[in-house]
Design an enzyme around this catalytic site. Structure first.
Site, short mmCIF file in Angstrom:
data_model
loop_
_atom_site.label_atom_id
_atom_site.label_comp_id
_atom_site.label_asym_id
_atom_site.label_seq_id
_atom_site.Cartn_x
_atom_site.Cartn_y
_atom_site.Cartn_z
N ARG A 14 0.83 -1.20 0.00
CA ARG A 14 0.00 0.00 0.00
C ARG A 14 0.86 1.25 0.00
O ARG A 14 0.54 2.24 -0.64
CB ARG A 14 -0.93 0.02 1.23
CG ARG A 14 -0.23 0.44 2.52
CD ARG A 14 -1.11 0.26 3.74
NE ARG A 14 -0.66 1.07 4.87
CZ ARG A 14 0.29 0.72 5.72
NH1 ARG A 14 0.93 -0.42 5.53
NH2 ARG A 14 0.58 1.49 6.75
N CYS A 36 -11.69 8.23 5.05
CA CYS A 36 -11.16 6.86 5.16
C CYS A 36 -11.11 6.19 3.78
O CYS A 36 -11.77 5.19 3.52
CB CYS A 36 -11.98 6.03 6.14
SG CYS A 36 -13.76 6.05 5.88
N SER A 71 -6.32 1.58 6.53
CA SER A 71 -7.30 2.63 6.79
C SER A 71 -8.47 2.03 7.56
O SER A 71 -8.82 0.87 7.34
CB SER A 71 -7.78 3.23 5.47
OG SER A 71 -8.75 4.23 5.71
N ALA A 72 -9.00 2.79 8.45
CA ALA A 72 -10.14 2.32 9.23
C ALA A 72 -11.27 3.32 9.05
O ALA A 72 -11.03 4.54 8.98
CB ALA A 72 -9.77 2.20 10.71
N ASN A 73 -12.48 2.81 8.98
CA ASN A 73 -13.59 3.76 8.86
C ASN A 73 -13.91 4.38 10.23
O ASN A 73 -13.31 4.02 11.25
CB ASN A 73 -14.81 3.12 8.20
CG ASN A 73 -15.47 2.08 9.09
OD1 ASN A 73 -14.93 1.72 10.14
ND2 ASN A 73 -16.63 1.59 8.67
N TYR A 74 -14.84 5.31 10.23
CA TYR A 74 -15.03 6.07 11.46
C TYR A 74 -15.61 5.26 12.59
O TYR A 74 -15.20 5.45 13.75
CB TYR A 74 -15.77 7.38 11.14
CG TYR A 74 -14.79 8.36 10.53
CD1 TYR A 74 -14.43 8.27 9.19
CD2 TYR A 74 -14.14 9.30 11.32
CE1 TYR A 74 -13.47 9.11 8.63
CE2 TYR A 74 -13.18 10.15 10.79
CZ TYR A 74 -12.85 10.06 9.45
OH TYR A 74 -11.89 10.87 8.93
N ARG A 76 -12.72 3.69 14.08
CA ARG A 76 -11.86 4.62 14.81
C ARG A 76 -12.37 4.90 16.22
O ARG A 76 -11.61 5.22 17.12
CB ARG A 76 -11.73 5.95 14.05
CG ARG A 76 -10.93 5.77 12.77
CD ARG A 76 -10.71 7.07 12.03
NE ARG A 76 -10.42 6.77 10.62
CZ ARG A 76 -9.90 7.63 9.76
NH1 ARG A 76 -9.63 8.87 10.14
NH2 ARG A 76 -9.67 7.28 8.52
N GLU A 107 -6.35 13.57 -1.62
CA GLU A 107 -6.24 14.82 -0.89
C GLU A 107 -5.58 15.91 -1.73
O GLU A 107 -4.58 15.67 -2.39
CB GLU A 107 -5.38 14.53 0.34
CG GLU A 107 -5.19 15.65 1.29
CD GLU A 107 -4.39 15.15 2.50
OE1 GLU A 107 -4.23 13.92 2.64
OE2 GLU A 107 -3.92 15.99 3.26
N1 LIG Z 1 -0.31 4.99 7.46
C1 LIG Z 1 -1.11 5.04 6.38
C2 LIG Z 1 -1.76 6.23 6.02
C3 LIG Z 1 -2.56 6.25 4.90
N2 LIG Z 1 -2.70 5.13 4.16
C4 LIG Z 1 -3.57 5.11 2.98
C5 LIG Z 1 -4.91 4.60 3.36
C6 LIG Z 1 -5.74 5.82 3.44
O1 LIG Z 1 -7.09 5.54 3.14
C7 LIG Z 1 -5.13 6.70 2.41
C8 LIG Z 1 -5.39 8.16 2.63
O2 LIG Z 1 -4.82 8.58 3.83
P1 LIG Z 1 -5.59 9.56 4.79
O3 LIG Z 1 -4.59 10.12 5.74
O4 LIG Z 1 -6.36 10.55 4.00
O5 LIG Z 1 -6.54 8.65 5.64
P2 LIG Z 1 -8.00 8.20 5.29
O6 LIG Z 1 -8.48 8.76 4.03
O7 LIG Z 1 -8.05 6.72 5.37
O8 LIG Z 1 -8.83 8.76 6.50
P3 LIG Z 1 -9.25 10.26 6.72
O9 LIG Z 1 -10.73 10.24 6.71
O10 LIG Z 1 -8.71 10.66 8.05
O11 LIG Z 1 -8.71 11.07 5.62
O12 LIG Z 1 -3.75 6.41 2.47
C9 LIG Z 1 -2.06 3.97 4.54
O13 LIG Z 1 -2.19 2.97 3.85
N3 LIG Z 1 -1.26 3.94 5.62
MG LIG Z 2 -8.39 10.78 3.54
MG LIG Z 3 -5.37 12.08 2.82
#
Ligand SMILES: Nc1ccn([C@H]2C[C@H](O)[C@@H](COP(=O)(O)OP(=O)(O)OP(=O)(O)O)O2)c(=O)n1
Ligand SMILES: [Mg+2]
Ligand SMILES: [Mg+2]
Length: 1143
Positions: free
Chosen positions: A352, A394, A428-431, A434, A489
């Site tokens: 990933r 997420c 990644s984890a959903n809310y 979390r 992002e």
């Molecule tokens: N340590 C990490 C950080 C991020 N990611 C990957 C999975 C995430 O889905 C994606 C985007 O990172 P974000 O920081 O934007 O995290 P999320 O989108 O998952 O959650 P958020 O809702 O906080 O943006 O990058 C990963 O594999 N490992």
């Molecule tokens: Mg994100």
């Molecule tokens: Mg991001």
DNA sequence: ATCCTCCCCTAC
DNA sequence: TAAGGTAGGGGAGGAT
């Protein structure tokens, strides 16, 4: 203007092209004998792009190559003019864009119709025809069916570009519109793509999106509103979607049916006539939006065909994963570098972090930097700037569960493993998850213990890629200043809009994202980048948040400092120790104090951020500064060979990435993770645990992306760490100090034509004090005899000079070369190429005025020549190769180069007629003239008998033959008469004991007079000089001879000098008796070493001279020798690479 | 001062 | 089992 045309514009004034049939037989060495010069050129050109044969990549660094560069560069403008006028005139299709607008084809191999005809079609209908493959310029490779033997080659350099049959062009012309190329794809390659996972899957340019997607997406019109459930969405799915979203998680369906299913379900088009995919496609392929995608049918039978690109990633993965279990079992290291020969590929395919780490490069290709041509970042600081930060919620989870509404409210995380005791990481984890404390990066076992009911879902990288594309498609639609942060992002600069309007834009964008992707995004709106980002945090999930300037202070007061971007756990801890937890507390510290504690920049950052101050502008797309690849998982070696094999793979990977980025670099850094003494087995399965991070870097004089150079350097670097390979837990290779490959790789040659044609103003760059760390001895790991060196010369005119060192001047143009005859007479490197060396096809296609200019230079012989050879093209190929053999033969056998009087004559003529000569570069000593006149350029130009030489060989000296792929070399040599073959094979194929190609030292013919020992001091094992030094009366010479053995008798002077380092201080006294003979002796071996290595191993020479320079401060002996030989080196470098060498 | 290498830190 | 990459910023300390 479409994205594509912008991209074309990027390539600036260096679009390659020429006129005719030179595109035959890419990389087909076997055809050498029959091929004409242009074919050979193609073989060489393509070699540089081929990753399949390591031995075949030296050959593009020749006179020939630079000739081609010049040829193309000079013709570019003319082509533009020609193409423009004719395409305007002839373009009769409805739109205002010509039929092939934005299309740039490269014809590979024999085709019907001929490449010549295809070229004229392209030209006529507004397209481009590239004679030489360039990933950055070519949009389509045209190719007929290939022998299997060639498929591999094609694949290796097409890397995701469409490879289509010539009928695509014909049919498009017939239809008077640009047809979708997909149905015209080369079947062999389409199938092949799925069998062969690509090493650089993530780097494959995403030139093709499934057309099916676009088509079916348009059919599947749904309206999703934010409140509308996904279930509804699914139920509304149009029957015309062959495969629905629901299949996403059904492995047996997913595998072969339609991996894009989900994309269709959520496609909402409303009144929009063009789907996001279509837009993207258009941006990539310059397909007219009116194009009806008639290729869609082709997909129904074979949905996966379209994935000749980033899609491979998932395609391969889904195919491979079922078979992976069988591999496992025996050793507990079966998943390490030991167990899997394709470890690197498989690893990256599943990583990933590799995915998100390489995403940016793919984005760059898909959304070439059109915006931010105006980089007025200052508006963001002063008056009411408006910045939107938008980030998918997420992301990885969201994309997966959008098709599984039953999971929406459950805690879900993406992870490779569902093993409750496993050490796989949560991505990644959903809310909901979390809420249990599940976070990205924690082990799945910890996640499970925090949240026993956590649902683990697998990755779908391809889906992430597609959603990211949709995401950015939408962003770009609403804003032309988009700064991509990551795949999920971005920042938008909407400073012209005001914060409230920005809020509105944000909500519209979020809505569109949801409608298009089925995933939610959150947005922050504020007056600068920092505050927008912080606002997003508050907004999540699925919300947006505005921080107006007056609320900044209040917002920050209680904010934990860890929340600030740039403050990670280390800074956080440090600040905690200072009892600073919130931004409000941080604000109490003076800037000076912060700078004292954390450094100037960091302190400043802390001070500013705690006040909500951030002056970084949005949308500055800065050039790449480094390219690298590393693996820190599963790295386990038992033997040195294991590690070296792995290193080689990394070199290949990095080389490919450099090429993918179109850059070359001078500094190579090898990073190792070394297990600490007291460290046990890592907690994480196959992890690195507690390690020391080590790195060594070396800067070479010439930027490279050549895998062989990388290998040699990295192996040297590897030796600098004296460690047991069993302790290695991670390896990384990085290349920095990048330069644009368009200049470095194409301006590498010392072609006389190049320097003659171009103003030679380029390569005057200052190479500032390169240095390298010399710790320990150079190991003798490096047993190979690679002759690889990316040569460097004048950066040829190229639209993009952004990477040009400041001191180099702009592109040159015809008629602006200036060189005094005196200068010219010094330099053989600036000789006019002989007529037989010119590519007549190109010459003929020159604009009249340019032709006449060249013709003048040749005293009118050019037009005569053309007349004579009119209509004899067919015969060229045979005569070419035979004559080239003759010539090589001559050079090799004779081993010396009497200057043909005709050539001198030409040169004089040149001076008289035009006063136009190559600018003579930096010859700094009298010896220069001798060196300069040694360019082995023999073939006599007798009377009217103009031989048709292959450009690539006629100007080639023996070292160039060495650089040929071995097969080619053999090929050429075999064709020589037997008695000659044996003679010359001695000097070309036979290896010396040190496994270095032995170089016939022609220069000694002239230099030898001053040599005490005569020639070939370096021949033999040990080299002759060692014995002579040993028996000499001089301590220093004896010492050096001793060092030869101490350094392992490798024959590398650098090794010898390194050994000398350790003892030199002791010997300073001995060197007080400065004997001129002694210095001369040293100079002799140095000069001969230069001759020996200058073409094959410039880095080695460079290293030697760096070391010598060190000695100069300690020893008069070395100071004197260094001063005497340096000019020789510089002249030799200049001659070979056309530039300055600064040590 | 400014550059270099060799780290470390940070973000996704 | 599991796939801890990638790239930029920046600081310390040395060379020039
Ligand atoms: N340590 C990490 C950080 C991020 N990611 C990957 C999975 C995430 O889905 C994606 C985007 O990172 P974000 O920081 O934007 O995290 P999320 O989108 O998952 O959650 P958020 O809702 O906080 O943006 O990058 C990963 O594999 N490992
Ligand atoms: Mg994100
Ligand atoms: Mg991001």
């Amino acid at each position: 203007m479409s994205f594509n045309s912008s991209r074309s514009a990027n390539s600036g004034g260096n679009l390659k092209r020429s006129n005719d049939s030179n595109s035959n037989n890419i990389n087909n060495n076997k055809k050498l004998k029959k091929s004409n010069q242009k074919t050979l050129g193609m073989a060489w050109g393509s070699n540089s792009l081929s990753s399949s044969k390591s031995s075949s990549r030296k050959s593009n660094f020749t006179d020939f190559g630079s000739y081609m560069v010049v040829k193309n560069g000079k013709l570019h403008d003319q082509f533009n003019a020609e193409a423009t006028s004719s395409s305007l005139k002839d373009s009769s299709n409805s739109g205002n864009k010509p039929l092939f607008h934005g299309v740039s084809i490269f014809v590979d191999g024999f085709t019907v119709p001929s490449s010549q005809e295809l070229r004229s079609y392209m030209l006529k209908y507004g397209g481009r025809f590239e004679n030489y493959f360039s990933r950055s310029r070519v949009t389509h490779i045209i190719c007929s069916n290939l022998p299997d033997s060639k498929v591999k080659n094609i694949r290796s350099f097409s890397r995701g570009l469409p490879v289509v049959k010539p009928t695509w062009v014909l049919d498009s012309v017939a239809a008077n519109k640009l047809l979708n190329w997909v149905p015209y794809q080369l079947e062999q390659l389409v199938n092949d793509v799925h069998k062969q996972p690509k090493l650089s899957a993530f780097f494959a340019p995403k030139t093709s999106l499934g057309l099916q997607d676009a088509k079916t997406a348009a059919n599947c019109k749904l309206n999703l509103e934010e409140g509308c459930s996904l279930k509804d969405a699914n139920s509304q799915e149009s029957p015309s979607c062959e495969v629905g979203e629901s299949t996403e998680y059904s492995p047996e369906l997913k595998e072969e049916t339609c991996i894009y299913g989900q994309e269709k379900v959520f496609e909402v088009t409303e009144e929009e006539p063009i789907s996001a995919e279509q837009l993207l496609l258009e941006s990539l392929m310059a397909e007219p939006s009116g194009s009806n995608f008639n290729g869609g049918e082709a997909f129904k039978s074979s949905p996966c065909k379209s994935s000749a690109s980033a899609n491979d990633f998932i395609g391969d993965q889904s195919k491979k994963s079922p078979s992976s279990p069988q591999i496992a079992t025996s050793s507990n290291q079966c998943n390490s570098t030991l167990g899997d020969p394709n470890f690197v590929e498989n690893y990256f395919k599943n990583s990933r972090l590799h995915f998100i780490g390489t995403w940016r490069n793919r984005y760059r290709k898909r959304f070439p930097s059109l915006p931010s041509g105006v980089k007025d970042g200052n508006s963001a600081v002063t008056n009411g700037a408006s910045v939107i930060h938008i980030d998918m919620d997420c992301f990885f989870v969201s994309v997966i569960i959008r098709s599984r509404p039953e999971l929406q409210d459950k805690p879900v995380a993406v992870c490779h493993s569902d093993n409750p005791r496993g050490t796989a990481e949560i991505s990644s984890a959903n809310y909901p998850a979390r809420d249990f404390g599940v976070r990205a990066g924690i082990f799945v076992r910890d996640a499970k213990s925090l949240c026993p009911h956590l649902v683990i879902v697998p990755y779908n990288f391809e889906a992430y890629e597609l959603v990211a594309d949709q995401f950015y498609q939408i962003l770009h639609k609403h804003c032309n200043k988009v700064q991509a942060v990551s795949c999920d992002e971005a920042f938008l600069d909407v400073s012209d809009q005001g914060l409230e309007e920005a809020e509105h834009i944000a909500s519209v964008i979020r809505q569109e994202i949801y409608e298009a992707t089925g995933c939610t995004a959150s947005a922050g709106v504020a007056g600068n980048v920092l505050m927008a980002r912080l606002a997003t945090r508050t907004a999540k999930p699925n919300g947006q948040f505005l921080i107006p300037p007056e609320k900044v202070e209040g917002f920050l007061d209680e904010l934990p400092i860890k929340t600030l971007p740039g403050i990670g756990h280390v800074l956080d801890d440090k600040l905690k120790r200072l009892r600073i937890q919130t931004c409000g507390q941080l604000r109490m510290i003076t800037k000076e104090s912060l700078q004292k504690d954390f450094g100037s920049k960091t302190g400043n950052m802390l001070w500013n951020y705690s006040r909500g101050i951030d002056s970084r502008p949005v949308g500055v797309v800065q050039e790449t500064k480094s390219v690298g690849a590393e693996v820190n998982w599963g790295v386990r070696f038992n033997t040195l060979q294991d590690s070296q094999n792995f290193l080689v793979k990394l070199c290949h990977e990095v080389s490919l990435r450099l090429q993918g980025c179109g850059v070359q670099g001078r500094t190579i850094t090898l990073k190792l993770k070394k297990k600490r003494k007291d460290a046990g087995e890592p907690t994480k399965y196959m992890g690195y645990g507690d390690c020391e991070n080590l790195s060594h870097a070396m800067t070479i004089p010439i930027a490279t992306n050549d895998v062989d150079v990388l290998q040699r350097i990295s192996k040297q670097l590897f030796g600098y760490f004296h460690l047991d390979v069993k302790e290695i837990r991670g390896i990384g290779l990085q290349v920095s100090r990048l330069e644009n490959a368009d200049m470095t790789s194409q301006g590498h040659e010392r072609s006389s034509l190049r320097s003659w044609l171009s103003s030679a103003s380029g390569n005057m760059e200052e190479r500032s004090h390169p240095s390298m760390e010399m710790t320990g001895e150079v190991p003798s790991l490096d047993g190979q005899c690679s002759a690889g060196l990316t040569k460097h010369g004048n950066p040829n005119s190229d639209g993009d000079s952004s990477r040009l060192p400041k001191s180099s001047t702009g592109p040159s143009t015809w008629g602006h070369t200036n060189q005094s005859p005196a200068e010219a007479s010094l330099s053989r490197a600036s000789t006019l190429p002989q007529i037989c060396d010119l590519d007549m096809g190109v010459i003929e296609s020159l604009p009249p005025e340019i032709f006449s200019e060249i013709n003048d230079l040749y005293g009118g012989k050019l037009s005569e020549f053309l007349k004579k050879n009119d209509g004899k093209d067919d015969k060229i190929s045979d005569s070419v190769i035979s004559s080239s053999r003759r010539e090589l033969e001559g050079e090799i056998i004779k081993g010396k180069a009497p200057l043909p009087s005709e050539e001198i004559h030409v040169e004089e003529t040149t001076s008289k007629n035009k006063g136009k000569q190559c600018r003579f570069q930096d010859y700094q000593s009298a010896s220069t003239s001798a060196v300069g006149s040694l360019n082995l350029h023999t073939d006599p130009l007798s009377g009217d008998k103009y031989e048709l030489m292959p450009t690539s060989l006629s100007q080639v000296d023996i070292s160039i033959l060495q650089q040929l792929p071995k097969e080619l070399k053999v090929d050429i040599l075999e064709s020589l008469p037997a008695h000659r073959r044996s003679e010359c094979s001695d000097s070309t194929l036979e290896k010396c004991p040190h496994d270095e190609l032995k170089v016939e030292n022609f220069k000694d013919q002239l230099e030898g007079a001053e040599s005490i020992f005569g020639k070939s001091l370096w021949s033999g094992c040990p080299p002759e000089w060692v014995d002579k030094f040993e028996v000499s009366n001089n301590m220093m010479l004896k010492l050096i001879a001793e060092m030869y053995y101490k350094s392992g008798s490798t024959g590398f002077l650098s090794s010898i000098l390194q050994s000398l380092i350790s003892v030199l201080p002791l010997s300073l006294d001995a060197s007080n008796d400065v004997d001129d003979n002694v210095i001369s002796s040293l100079c002799d071996i140095l000069r001969q070493y230069i001759d020996l290595k200058i073409k094959s191993d410039m880095e080695e020479i460079y290293i030697c001279f760096l070391l010598l320079r060190r000695f100069t401060t300690k020893s008069i002996f070395f100071l004197e020798a260094y001063d005497r030989v340096l000019p020789y080196l510089q002249a030799s470098f200049s001659e070979n690479y056309g530039g300055n060498l600064n040590i």
